[in-house]
Design a protein around this motif. Structure first.
Motif, PDB file in Angstrom:
ATOM      1  N   VAL A   1       0.814  -1.219   0.000  1.00  0.00           N
ATOM      2  CA  VAL A   1       0.000   0.000   0.000  1.00  0.00           C
ATOM      3  C   VAL A   1       0.848   1.269   0.000  1.00  0.00           C
ATOM      4  O   VAL A   1       0.301   2.380  -0.065  1.00  0.00           O
ATOM      5  CB  VAL A   1      -0.976   0.026   1.204  1.00  0.00           C
ATOM      6  N   ALA A   2       2.173   1.121   0.073  1.00  0.00           N
ATOM      7  CA  ALA A   2       3.042   2.298   0.104  1.00  0.00           C
ATOM      8  C   ALA A   2       3.198   2.849  -1.309  1.00  0.00           C
ATOM      9  O   ALA A   2       3.378   2.096  -2.272  1.00  0.00           O
ATOM     10  CB  ALA A   2       4.405   1.932   0.675  1.00  0.00           C
ATOM     11  N   GLY A   3       3.145   4.139  -1.431  1.00  0.00           N
ATOM     12  CA  GLY A   3       3.391   4.780  -2.716  1.00  0.00           C
ATOM     13  C   GLY A   3       4.878   4.955  -2.956  1.00  0.00           C
ATOM     14  O   GLY A   3       5.718   4.464  -2.196  1.00  0.00           O
ATOM     15  N   PRO A   4       5.258   5.672  -4.003  1.00  0.00           N
ATOM     16  CA  PRO A   4       6.671   5.891  -4.301  1.00  0.00           C
ATOM     17  C   PRO A   4       7.335   6.808  -3.279  1.00  0.00           C
ATOM     18  O   PRO A   4       6.738   7.790  -2.832  1.00  0.00           O
ATOM     19  CB  PRO A   4       6.639   6.543  -5.693  1.00  0.00           C
ATOM     20  N   ALA A   5       8.559   6.457  -2.915  1.00  0.00           N
ATOM     21  CA  ALA A   5       9.372   7.253  -1.992  1.00  0.00           C
ATOM     22  C   ALA A   5       8.584   7.721  -0.777  1.00  0.00           C
ATOM     23  O   ALA A   5       8.497   8.921  -0.495  1.00  0.00           O
ATOM     24  CB  ALA A   5       9.985   8.451  -2.723  1.00  0.00           C
ATOM     25  N   PRO A   6       7.998   6.808  -0.015  1.00  0.00           N
ATOM     26  CA  PRO A   6       7.141   7.213   1.104  1.00  0.00           C
ATOM     27  C   PRO A   6       7.935   7.659   2.326  1.00  0.00           C
ATOM     28  O   PRO A   6       9.114   7.324   2.495  1.00  0.00           O
ATOM     29  CB  PRO A   6       6.373   5.920   1.415  1.00  0.00           C
ATOM     30  N   ALA A   7       7.254   8.395   3.192  1.00  0.00           N
ATOM     31  CA  ALA A   7       7.760   8.674   4.536  1.00  0.00           C
ATOM     32  C   ALA A   7       7.172   7.608   5.454  1.00  0.00           C
ATOM     33  O   ALA A   7       5.948   7.478   5.560  1.00  0.00           O
ATOM     34  CB  ALA A   7       7.343  10.063   4.991  1.00  0.00           C
ATOM     35  N   VAL A   8       8.039   6.834   6.116  1.00  0.00           N
ATOM     36  CA  VAL A   8       7.618   5.606   6.789  1.00  0.00           C
ATOM     37  C   VAL A   8       8.052   5.621   8.253  1.00  0.00           C
ATOM     38  O   VAL A   8       9.178   6.014   8.585  1.00  0.00           O
ATOM     39  CB  VAL A   8       8.215   4.365   6.096  1.00  0.00           C
ATOM     40  N   LEU A   9       7.173   5.146   9.122  1.00  0.00           N
ATOM     41  CA  LEU A   9       7.490   4.955  10.537  1.00  0.00           C
ATOM     42  C   LEU A   9       7.237   3.507  10.926  1.00  0.00           C
ATOM     43  O   LEU A   9       6.159   2.964  10.675  1.00  0.00           O
ATOM     44  CB  LEU A   9       6.615   5.869  11.402  1.00  0.00           C
ATOM     45  N   ASP A  10       8.234   2.880  11.551  1.00  0.00           N
ATOM     46  CA  ASP A  10       8.091   1.549  12.148  1.00  0.00           C
ATOM     47  C   ASP A  10       7.855   1.762  13.636  1.00  0.00           C
ATOM     48  O   ASP A  10       8.787   2.069  14.384  1.00  0.00           O
ATOM     49  CB  ASP A  10       9.365   0.735  11.881  1.00  0.00           C
ATOM     50  N   LEU A  11       6.599   1.613  14.053  1.00  0.00           N
ATOM     51  CA  LEU A  11       6.185   1.889  15.422  1.00  0.00           C
ATOM     52  C   LEU A  11       6.178   0.589  16.225  1.00  0.00           C
ATOM     53  O   LEU A  11       5.868  -0.475  15.686  1.00  0.00           O
ATOM     54  CB  LEU A  11       4.788   2.514  15.404  1.00  0.00           C
ATOM     55  N   CYS A  12       6.494   0.674  17.523  1.00  0.00           N
ATOM     56  CA  CYS A  12       6.661  -0.549  18.332  1.00  0.00           C
ATOM     57  C   CYS A  12       7.673  -1.445  17.626  1.00  0.00           C
ATOM     58  O   CYS A  12       7.438  -2.639  17.413  1.00  0.00           O
ATOM     59  CB  CYS A  12       5.336  -1.256  18.547  1.00  0.00           C
TER      60      CYS A  12
ATOM     61  N   PRO B   1      16.951   6.853  12.011  1.00  0.00           N
ATOM     62  CA  PRO B   1      16.872   7.202  13.433  1.00  0.00           C
ATOM     63  C   PRO B   1      15.878   6.313  14.171  1.00  0.00           C
ATOM     64  O   PRO B   1      14.863   5.881  13.605  1.00  0.00           O
ATOM     65  CB  PRO B   1      16.393   8.651  13.415  1.00  0.00           C
ATOM     66  N   VAL B   2      16.170   6.035  15.429  1.00  0.00           N
ATOM     67  CA  VAL B   2      15.278   5.260  16.296  1.00  0.00           C
ATOM     68  C   VAL B   2      14.988   6.100  17.532  1.00  0.00           C
ATOM     69  O   VAL B   2      15.906   6.484  18.257  1.00  0.00           O
ATOM     70  CB  VAL B   2      15.899   3.909  16.696  1.00  0.00           C
ATOM     71  N   TYR B   3      13.713   6.379  17.759  1.00  0.00           N
ATOM     72  CA  TYR B   3      13.293   7.237  18.862  1.00  0.00           C
ATOM     73  C   TYR B   3      12.755   6.398  20.012  1.00  0.00           C
ATOM     74  O   TYR B   3      12.079   5.381  19.785  1.00  0.00           O
ATOM     75  CB  TYR B   3      12.210   8.215  18.396  1.00  0.00           C
ATOM     76  N   GLN B   4      13.033   6.822  21.234  1.00  0.00           N
ATOM     77  CA  GLN B   4      12.521   6.134  22.416  1.00  0.00           C
ATOM     78  C   GLN B   4      11.398   6.945  23.036  1.00  0.00           C
ATOM     79  O   GLN B   4      11.549   8.130  23.330  1.00  0.00           O
ATOM     80  CB  GLN B   4      13.616   5.923  23.448  1.00  0.00           C
ATOM     81  N   GLY B   5      10.246   6.295  23.214  1.00  0.00           N
ATOM     82  CA  GLY B   5       9.129   6.964  23.840  1.00  0.00           C
ATOM     83  C   GLY B   5       7.829   6.252  23.552  1.00  0.00           C
ATOM     84  O   GLY B   5       7.798   5.200  22.902  1.00  0.00           O
ATOM     85  N   ASP B   6       6.746   6.832  24.023  1.00  0.00           N
ATOM     86  CA  ASP B   6       5.425   6.219  23.925  1.00  0.00           C
ATOM     87  C   ASP B   6       4.789   6.504  22.568  1.00  0.00           C
ATOM     88  O   ASP B   6       4.390   7.645  22.282  1.00  0.00           O
ATOM     89  CB  ASP B   6       4.550   6.771  25.043  1.00  0.00           C
ATOM     90  N   LEU B   7       4.724   5.490  21.736  1.00  0.00           N
ATOM     91  CA  LEU B   7       4.111   5.564  20.409  1.00  0.00           C
ATOM     92  C   LEU B   7       4.635   6.767  19.622  1.00  0.00           C
ATOM     93  O   LEU B   7       5.830   6.878  19.396  1.00  0.00           O
ATOM     94  CB  LEU B   7       2.589   5.560  20.541  1.00  0.00           C
ATOM     95  N   PHE B   8       3.762   7.698  19.226  1.00  0.00           N
ATOM     96  CA  PHE B   8       4.159   8.808  18.368  1.00  0.00           C
ATOM     97  C   PHE B   8       4.831   9.954  19.128  1.00  0.00           C
ATOM     98  O   PHE B   8       5.391  10.862  18.508  1.00  0.00           O
ATOM     99  CB  PHE B   8       2.927   9.362  17.638  1.00  0.00           C
ATOM    100  N   ALA B   9       4.789   9.912  20.455  1.00  0.00           N
ATOM    101  CA  ALA B   9       5.224  11.053  21.262  1.00  0.00           C
ATOM    102  C   ALA B   9       6.649  11.521  20.974  1.00  0.00           C
ATOM    103  O   ALA B   9       6.908  12.730  20.980  1.00  0.00           O
ATOM    104  CB  ALA B   9       5.058  10.738  22.745  1.00  0.00           C
ATOM    105  N   PRO B  10       7.623  10.627  20.762  1.00  0.00           N
ATOM    106  CA  PRO B  10       8.996  11.116  20.599  1.00  0.00           C
ATOM    107  C   PRO B  10       9.346  11.590  19.188  1.00  0.00           C
ATOM    108  O   PRO B  10      10.471  12.040  18.953  1.00  0.00           O
ATOM    109  CB  PRO B  10       9.837   9.886  20.966  1.00  0.00           C
TER     110      PRO B  10
END
Length: 263
Positions: free
Chosen positions: A92-103, A145-154
């Motif tokens: 379902v990703a389009g071309p050159a997407p902005a992607v987040l791997d959450l949890c 980058p890998v962010y530490q925090g609660d879901l989207f908060a960081p």
């Protein structure tokens, strides 16, 4: 590389692993032999495996979607069934997407999606410090980058409302069922990576609500869930303003749900 100066008794090793309940005893025996540099080290590895430690924590890595992913002790081990989640997300990703791997756990999904999608921006996030450290080790060579925090908060606020794809392998085991998980998971993986609250959907409710704020119009959320939770989850996603679609793979015994933010 294992030393050639010792010659382990493979049949005896396989018998011991099988007696301990290792379904793929032959494969595990070969992996443990390859990881050991001496008979003493092999004995130690086998003793710990028979005692219940996850094979991946002993080896220091897990195979996922054809890649070798580093997995530190205590960190959630990527499951084979999660290949469906990654495939559904990529579809379902389009071309050159902005992607987040959450949890993100070990960052396994981000690692695979980096190669499949060529994203213009890719990041990962997790609440567990051990998982964040492990994911950073896997993803730092890619500049992710890998962010530490609660879901989207960081996350950097500039990405609010601009993400094209959010992938979340959030915990979905009901609290009452955690005690029935295999000991490998229950005793050696972080509870925060397993326990999804009373009905297993507590974290996914929050993921759905956050995705509605962080996705760009037309962006997608992709999550993993059990087959018997899919209908309830679709209701949650619809209530959050997303349009859900269920994907199931009988061979993997896996269920994923993708959900599009209209616009």
């Amino acid at each position: 590389m294992a030393s050639t100066l010792f010659f382990p008794d493979r049949p005896a090793l396989v018998r011991r692993l099988r007696a301990a309940g290792c379904v793929f005893a032959e494969d595990e025996a070969e992996l443990l032999i390859a990881a050991a540099d001496s008979a003493e080290e092999l004995t130690d590895l086998v003793d710990r495996r028979v005692a219940g430690l996850p094979l991946e924590h002993l080896l220091g890595w897990a195979e996922f979607c054809g890649l070798r992913v580093a997995v530190d002790p205590g960190v959630f081990v990527p499951r084979g069934r999660t290949a469906l989640l990654v495939a559904a997300a990529a579809a379902v990703a389009g071309p050159a997407p902005a992607v987040l791997d959450l949890c993100c756990g070990s960052g396994a999904a981000a690692l695979v999606l980096h190669g499949r999608l060529a994203p213009r921006w890719l990041a990962a996030a997790d609440l567990d410090p051990a998982a964040v450290a492990c994911a950073r080790r896997n993803l730092a060579p890619l500049g992710v980058p890998v962010y530490q925090g609660d879901l989207f908060a960081p996350l950097p606020v500039r990405w609010r409302g601009r993400l094209d794809l959010v992938v979340a392998n959030a915990p979905y085991v009901p609290s009452g069922a955690v005690a029935m998980l295999p000991a490998e998971a229950r005793l050696y993986e972080a509870p925060v990576a397993l326990d999804g609250g009373a009905d297993g959907l507590a974290v996914l409710r929050r993921v759905a609500a956050g995705a509605a704020e962080w996705l760009a119009p037309g962006g997608h959320l992709a999550v993993e869930v059990s087959a018997n939770q899919a209908t309830a989850l679709c209701g949650i996603l619809t209530d959050a303003g997303l349009d859900p679609f269920v994907v199931h793979d009988d061979e993997l015994e896996a269920t994923a749900v993708t959900a599009r933010l209209p616009g």
